[in-house]
Write an enzyme that holds these catalytic residues in place. Structure first.
Site, mmCIF file in Angstrom:
data_model
loop_
_atom_site.group_PDB
_atom_site.id
_atom_site.type_symbol
_atom_site.label_atom_id
_atom_site.label_comp_id
_atom_site.label_asym_id
_atom_site.label_seq_id
_atom_site.Cartn_x
_atom_site.Cartn_y
_atom_site.Cartn_z
ATOM 1 N N HIS A 88 0.644 -6.383 -2.462
ATOM 2 C CA HIS A 88 0.615 -5.629 -1.203
ATOM 3 C C HIS A 88 -0.691 -4.857 -1.102
ATOM 4 O O HIS A 88 -1.549 -4.970 -1.980
ATOM 5 C CB HIS A 88 1.815 -4.681 -1.129
ATOM 6 C CG HIS A 88 1.844 -3.665 -2.216
ATOM 7 N ND1 HIS A 88 2.106 -2.338 -1.993
ATOM 8 C CD2 HIS A 88 1.634 -3.767 -3.564
ATOM 9 C CE1 HIS A 88 2.072 -1.668 -3.132
ATOM 10 N NE2 HIS A 88 1.794 -2.525 -4.093
ATOM 11 N N HIS A 141 6.541 -0.071 5.139
ATOM 12 C CA HIS A 141 5.658 -0.731 4.167
ATOM 13 C C HIS A 141 6.288 -2.058 3.760
ATOM 14 O O HIS A 141 7.504 -2.158 3.599
ATOM 15 C CB HIS A 141 5.439 0.135 2.925
ATOM 16 C CG HIS A 141 4.403 -0.445 2.012
ATOM 17 N ND1 HIS A 141 3.063 -0.448 2.324
ATOM 18 C CD2 HIS A 141 4.506 -1.081 0.817
ATOM 19 C CE1 HIS A 141 2.378 -1.047 1.350
ATOM 20 N NE2 HIS A 141 3.241 -1.449 0.431
ATOM 21 N N CYS A 170 -0.651 -3.067 5.387
ATOM 22 C CA CYS A 170 0.371 -3.862 4.693
ATOM 23 C C CYS A 170 0.892 -5.029 5.528
ATOM 24 O O CYS A 170 1.003 -6.153 5.045
ATOM 25 C CB CYS A 170 1.518 -2.983 4.208
ATOM 26 S SG CYS A 170 2.485 -2.186 5.507
#
Length: 167
Positions: free
Chosen positions: A138, A126, A78
């Site tokens: 993402h 994240h 990420c």
């Protein structure tokens, strides 16, 4: 009053009126320039956000790999994804999602704009790119780089914070 005096008085009044009208008009012109500058700045921000999102969308489907190396475009985690995408658009971000959550300016969830970084979990681990309309670009898991709806389900429940890094 003789004719010369009347002519001079007329000229003086005309010049006075002309000068006063110009002085009164000047602040309005300056205000119009300020409004134009603000509009241009808003367009530049949305233009930069659109470029970031467009760059990120080029990698839809690229596989997810935890700990992917910086600059590697055959796989992303990420934060390497956001670091790469923003970097391609002249915005340098640190490597980890936790570090990225400390840059830029805090944005309340109800004021998110396309191009903002959005973070999940607590503690943060994240990050994604807010696209607008509740969508986040993402990468995670088997799908790799993807678009998710962050206003429902797991993503909504685990939303943590957001940062604006596009000025």
């Amino acid at each position: 009053m003789n004719r010369l005096s009347k002519s001079l008085l007329g000229i003086t009044l005309s010049v006075s009126l002309f000068t006063t009208a110009n002085l009164l008009a000047a602040p309005q012109s300056a205000h119009a320039a300020s409004a134009a500058s603000i509009s241009a700045a808003s367009t530049a921000v949305s233009g930069n956000a659109n470029r970031v999102i467009s760059t990120g969308k080029q990698y839809l489907g690229v596989r997810y790999k935890f700990g992917a190396q910086k600059g590697n475009i055959s796989s992303f985690d990420c934060s390497s994804f956001t670091q790469y995408v923003y970097g391609k658009n002249g915005i340098n971000l640190p490597r980890s999602s936790s570090q990225q959550s400390q840059v830029g300016t805090y944005v309340p969830r109800n004021q998110l704009q396309p191009g903002d970084l959005v973070f999940f979990y607590s503690p943060i681990h994240h990050v994604g790119i807010y696209m607008g309309n509740g969508k986040v670009l993402h990468t995670y898991g088997k799908g790799g780089v993807t678009i998710s709806d962050m206003n429902s389900g797991w993503w909504s429940r685990n939303y943590s914070t957001a940062r604006r890094v596009i000025n």
